[in-house]
Design a protein around this motif. Structure first.
Motif, PDB file in Angstrom:
ATOM      1  N   ILE A  76      -2.391   0.905   1.309  1.00 55.77           N
ATOM      2  CA  ILE A  76      -3.078  -0.384   1.275  1.00 55.77           C
ATOM      3  C   ILE A  76      -2.242  -1.364   0.472  1.00 55.77           C
ATOM      4  CG2 ILE A  76      -4.469   0.185  -0.749  1.00 55.77           C
ATOM      5  CD1 ILE A  76      -6.749  -1.410   0.640  1.00 55.77           C
ATOM      6  N   MET A  77      -2.246  -2.618   0.903  1.00 56.12           N
ATOM      7  CA  MET A  77      -1.565  -3.690   0.197  1.00 56.12           C
ATOM      8  C   MET A  77      -2.622  -4.737  -0.140  1.00 56.12           C
ATOM      9  SD  MET A  77       1.713  -5.948   1.435  1.00 56.12           S
ATOM     10  CE  MET A  77       0.872  -6.699   2.814  1.00 56.12           C
ATOM     11  N   VAL A  78      -2.671  -5.133  -1.413  1.00 58.25           N
ATOM     12  CA  VAL A  78      -3.651  -6.113  -1.866  1.00 58.25           C
ATOM     13  C   VAL A  78      -2.931  -7.282  -2.533  1.00 58.25           C
ATOM     14  CG1 VAL A  78      -5.412  -4.353  -2.191  1.00 58.25           C
ATOM     15  CG2 VAL A  78      -4.033  -5.038  -4.116  1.00 58.25           C
ATOM     16  N   ASP A  79      -3.635  -8.415  -2.653  1.00 60.74           N
ATOM     17  CA  ASP A  79      -3.051  -9.551  -3.347  1.00 60.74           C
ATOM     18  C   ASP A  79      -3.384  -9.473  -4.837  1.00 60.74           C
ATOM     19  OD1 ASP A  79      -5.688 -10.272  -3.473  1.00 60.74           O
ATOM     20  OD2 ASP A  79      -5.424 -12.243  -2.577  1.00 60.74           O
ATOM     21  N   ALA A  80      -3.090 -10.532  -5.564  1.00 62.60           N
ATOM     22  CA  ALA A  80      -3.267 -10.525  -7.016  1.00 62.60           C
ATOM     23  C   ALA A  80      -4.719 -10.405  -7.446  1.00 62.60           C
ATOM     24  CB  ALA A  80      -2.655 -11.792  -7.612  1.00 62.60           C
ATOM     25  N   SER A  81      -5.653 -10.789  -6.586  1.00 67.74           N
ATOM     26  CA  SER A  81      -7.064 -10.678  -6.954  1.00 67.74           C
ATOM     27  C   SER A  81      -7.714  -9.399  -6.429  1.00 67.74           C
ATOM     28  CB  SER A  81      -7.833 -11.896  -6.440  1.00 67.74           C
ATOM     29  OG  SER A  81      -7.797 -11.920  -5.032  1.00 67.74           O
ATOM     30  N   GLY A  82      -6.962  -8.572  -5.720  1.00 66.80           N
ATOM     31  CA  GLY A  82      -7.497  -7.318  -5.216  1.00 66.80           C
ATOM     32  C   GLY A  82      -8.032  -7.390  -3.799  1.00 66.80           C
ATOM     33  N   MET A  83      -7.801  -8.508  -3.098  1.00 62.41           N
ATOM     34  CA  MET A  83      -8.253  -8.616  -1.712  1.00 62.41           C
ATOM     35  C   MET A  83      -7.292  -7.865  -0.805  1.00 62.41           C
ATOM     36  SD  MET A  83      -9.879 -12.440  -1.296  1.00 62.41           S
ATOM     37  CE  MET A  83      -8.512 -13.018  -0.409  1.00 62.41           C
ATOM     38  N   PRO A  84      -7.795  -7.017   0.075  1.00 61.75           N
ATOM     39  CA  PRO A  84      -6.922  -6.251   0.967  1.00 61.75           C
ATOM     40  C   PRO A  84      -6.163  -7.165   1.927  1.00 61.75           C
ATOM     41  CG  PRO A  84      -9.172  -5.403   1.027  1.00 61.75           C
ATOM     42  CD  PRO A  84      -9.199  -6.660   0.248  1.00 61.75           C
ATOM     43  N   LEU A  85      -4.848  -6.960   2.000  1.00 59.83           N
ATOM     44  CA  LEU A  85      -4.003  -7.724   2.914  1.00 59.83           C
ATOM     45  C   LEU A  85      -3.529  -6.889   4.091  1.00 59.83           C
ATOM     46  CD1 LEU A  85      -1.741  -9.632   0.384  1.00 59.83           C
ATOM     47  CD2 LEU A  85      -3.810 -10.440   1.504  1.00 59.83           C
ATOM     48  N   ALA A  86      -3.342  -5.596   3.862  1.00 61.79           N
ATOM     49  CA  ALA A  86      -2.864  -4.710   4.924  1.00 61.79           C
ATOM     50  C   ALA A  86      -3.319  -3.292   4.621  1.00 61.79           C
ATOM     51  CB  ALA A  86      -1.347  -4.749   5.026  1.00 61.79           C
ATOM     52  N   VAL A  87      -3.571  -2.547   5.682  1.00 63.56           N
ATOM     53  CA  VAL A  87      -3.956  -1.151   5.542  1.00 63.56           C
ATOM     54  C   VAL A  87      -3.305  -0.372   6.677  1.00 63.56           C
ATOM     55  CG1 VAL A  87      -6.112  -1.378   6.830  1.00 63.56           C
ATOM     56  CG2 VAL A  87      -5.892   0.404   5.132  1.00 63.56           C
ATOM     57  N   HIS A  88      -2.844   0.830   6.353  1.00 64.79           N
ATOM     58  CA  HIS A  88      -2.169   1.668   7.343  1.00 64.79           C
ATOM     59  C   HIS A  88      -2.541   3.121   7.042  1.00 64.79           C
ATOM     60  CE1 HIS A  88       0.906   3.108  10.061  1.00 64.79           C
ATOM     61  NE2 HIS A  88       1.390   3.863   9.092  1.00 64.79           N
ATOM     62  N   THR A  89      -2.850   3.884   8.078  1.00 56.71           N
ATOM     63  CA  THR A  89      -3.161   5.296   7.899  1.00 56.71           C
ATOM     64  C   THR A  89      -2.157   6.137   8.673  1.00 56.71           C
ATOM     65  OG1 THR A  89      -4.661   5.292   9.782  1.00 56.71           O
ATOM     66  CG2 THR A  89      -5.624   4.883   7.619  1.00 56.71           C
ATOM     67  N   CYS A  90      -1.897   7.339   8.163  1.00 56.99           N
ATOM     68  CA  CYS A  90      -1.025   8.302   8.846  1.00 56.99           C
ATOM     69  C   CYS A  90      -1.314   9.670   8.250  1.00 56.99           C
ATOM     70  CB  CYS A  90       0.439   7.923   8.685  1.00 56.99           C
ATOM     71  SG  CYS A  90       1.027   8.148   7.035  1.00 56.99           S
ATOM     72  N   SER A  91      -0.576  10.660   8.702  1.00 57.91           N
ATOM     73  CA  SER A  91      -0.798  12.010   8.196  1.00 57.91           C
ATOM     74  C   SER A  91      -0.344  12.090   6.741  1.00 57.91           C
ATOM     75  CB  SER A  91      -0.033  13.027   9.038  1.00 57.91           C
ATOM     76  OG  SER A  91       1.356  12.859   8.840  1.00 57.91           O
ATOM     77  N   ALA A  92      -0.812  13.085   6.044  1.00 54.90           N
ATOM     78  CA  ALA A  92      -0.501  13.226   4.623  1.00 54.90           C
ATOM     79  C   ALA A  92       0.891  13.783   4.385  1.00 54.90           C
ATOM     80  CB  ALA A  92      -1.535  14.130   3.960  1.00 54.90           C
ATOM     81  N   ARG A  93       1.606  14.123   5.407  1.00 51.99           N
ATOM     82  CA  ARG A  93       2.924  14.735   5.247  1.00 51.99           C
ATOM     83  C   ARG A  93       4.034  13.724   5.025  1.00 51.99           C
ATOM     84  NH1 ARG A  93       2.103  18.644  10.319  1.00 51.99           N
ATOM     85  NH2 ARG A  93       0.392  19.838   9.434  1.00 51.99           N
ATOM     86  N   SER A  94       3.854  12.487   5.399  1.00 50.89           N
ATOM     87  CA  SER A  94       4.917  11.485   5.325  1.00 50.89           C
ATOM     88  C   SER A  94       5.134  11.032   3.887  1.00 50.89           C
ATOM     89  CB  SER A  94       4.556  10.272   6.176  1.00 50.89           C
ATOM     90  OG  SER A  94       4.351  10.653   7.500  1.00 50.89           O
ATOM     91  N   ALA A  95       6.405  10.754   3.566  1.00 57.49           N
ATOM     92  CA  ALA A  95       6.724  10.201   2.254  1.00 57.49           C
ATOM     93  C   ALA A  95       6.270   8.743   2.216  1.00 57.49           C
ATOM     94  CB  ALA A  95       8.222  10.295   1.996  1.00 57.49           C
ATOM     95  N   GLU A  96       5.797   8.310   1.067  1.00 54.89           N
ATOM     96  CA  GLU A  96       5.263   6.956   0.957  1.00 54.89           C
ATOM     97  C   GLU A  96       6.337   5.893   1.175  1.00 54.89           C
ATOM     98  OE1 GLU A  96       3.185   6.481  -2.698  1.00 54.89           O
ATOM     99  OE2 GLU A  96       1.778   8.078  -2.248  1.00 54.89           O
ATOM    100  N   VAL A  97       7.571   6.202   0.838  1.00 55.05           N
ATOM    101  CA  VAL A  97       8.657   5.235   0.995  1.00 55.05           C
ATOM    102  C   VAL A  97       8.849   4.863   2.461  1.00 55.05           C
ATOM    103  CG1 VAL A  97      11.134   4.905   0.663  1.00 55.05           C
ATOM    104  CG2 VAL A  97       9.801   6.052  -1.082  1.00 55.05           C
ATOM    105  N   THR A  98       8.647   5.816   3.349  1.00 56.07           N
ATOM    106  CA  THR A  98       8.859   5.557   4.773  1.00 56.07           C
ATOM    107  C   THR A  98       7.710   4.771   5.401  1.00 56.07           C
ATOM    108  OG1 THR A  98       7.856   7.671   5.381  1.00 56.07           O
ATOM    109  CG2 THR A  98      10.233   7.652   5.016  1.00 56.07           C
ATOM    110  N   LEU A  99       6.606   4.631   4.713  1.00 58.41           N
ATOM    111  CA  LEU A  99       5.423   3.968   5.274  1.00 58.41           C
ATOM    112  C   LEU A  99       5.282   2.508   4.860  1.00 58.41           C
ATOM    113  CD1 LEU A  99       2.888   6.852   4.694  1.00 58.41           C
ATOM    114  CD2 LEU A  99       4.124   6.308   6.774  1.00 58.41           C
ATOM    115  N   VAL A 100       6.160   2.032   3.996  1.00 60.26           N
ATOM    116  CA  VAL A 100       6.024   0.665   3.485  1.00 60.26           C
ATOM    117  C   VAL A 100       6.174  -0.351   4.608  1.00 60.26           C
ATOM    118  CG1 VAL A 100       7.037  -1.045   1.939  1.00 60.26           C
ATOM    119  CG2 VAL A 100       6.726   1.291   1.166  1.00 60.26           C
ATOM    120  N   GLN A 101       7.187  -0.192   5.456  1.00 61.50           N
ATOM    121  CA  GLN A 101       7.401  -1.150   6.538  1.00 61.50           C
ATOM    122  C   GLN A 101       6.229  -1.148   7.518  1.00 61.50           C
ATOM    123  OE1 GLN A 101       9.887  -3.406   6.658  1.00 61.50           O
ATOM    124  NE2 GLN A 101       8.785  -4.272   8.394  1.00 61.50           N
ATOM    125  N   ASP A 102       5.679   0.026   7.824  1.00 61.46           N
ATOM    126  CA  ASP A 102       4.519   0.091   8.717  1.00 61.46           C
ATOM    127  C   ASP A 102       3.314  -0.616   8.109  1.00 61.46           C
ATOM    128  OD1 ASP A 102       5.984   1.541  10.552  1.00 61.46           O
ATOM    129  OD2 ASP A 102       5.331   3.475   9.747  1.00 61.46           O
TER     130      ASP A 102
END
Length: 132
Positions: free
Chosen positions: A2-28
């Motif tokens: 999840i990506m939020v702004d400075a006040s905590g409002m959600p800007l983006a959300v992405h789901t995937c399997s738990a096996r992926s490294a978090e670094v590879t999911l940033v662009q998605d």
């Protein structure tokens, strides 16, 4: 993710399997934004400390702020890391998402249905923040 702004409002959300490294999911996650522009800075935990990710985000004009891993040789100065203290706003938004039972227990079998429930929960959070 999840990506939020400075006040905590959600800007983006992405789901995937738990096996992926978090670094590879940033662009998605950035691609899954709710029609917002890319942020100037991203704050992440130690899992986001990667030279490849820094270069990739710098090409998009985004500054990555993450504490260094233990085995890191090239370090960043402490000034941007002061912003890491604001990571609690992301954790607070995750706690707000956990107040929705279908998101917390993941009753959905299909990933698309779960993503829809998370997006619906994000919309409810957005409406609560905008109305209040």
């Amino acid at each position: 993710m999840i990506m939020v702004d400075a006040s905590g409002m959600p800007l983006a959300v992405h789901t995937c399997s738990a096996r992926s490294a978090e670094v590879t999911l940033v662009q998605d996650t950035l691609d899954a934004s709710f029609g917002m522009l890319f942020p100037e800075r991203l704050i992440g935990d130690k899992a986001y400390d990667s030279d490849g990710l820094d270069v990739e985000l710098a090409a998009l004009g985004i500054e990555m702020i993450a504490p260094n891993r233990r085995n890191r040789r090239k370090t960043q100065d402490g000034r941007p890391l002061r912003r890491f203290k604001r990571r609690w706003k992301v954790e607070r938004t995750i706690a707000w998402l956990q107040s929705f039972r279908r998101v917390r227990t993941r009753d959905e079998v299909k990933a698309e249905n779960f993503l829809g429930m998370v997006q619906l929960a994000c919309l409810v959070i957005l409406l609560r923040l905008l109305v209040a």
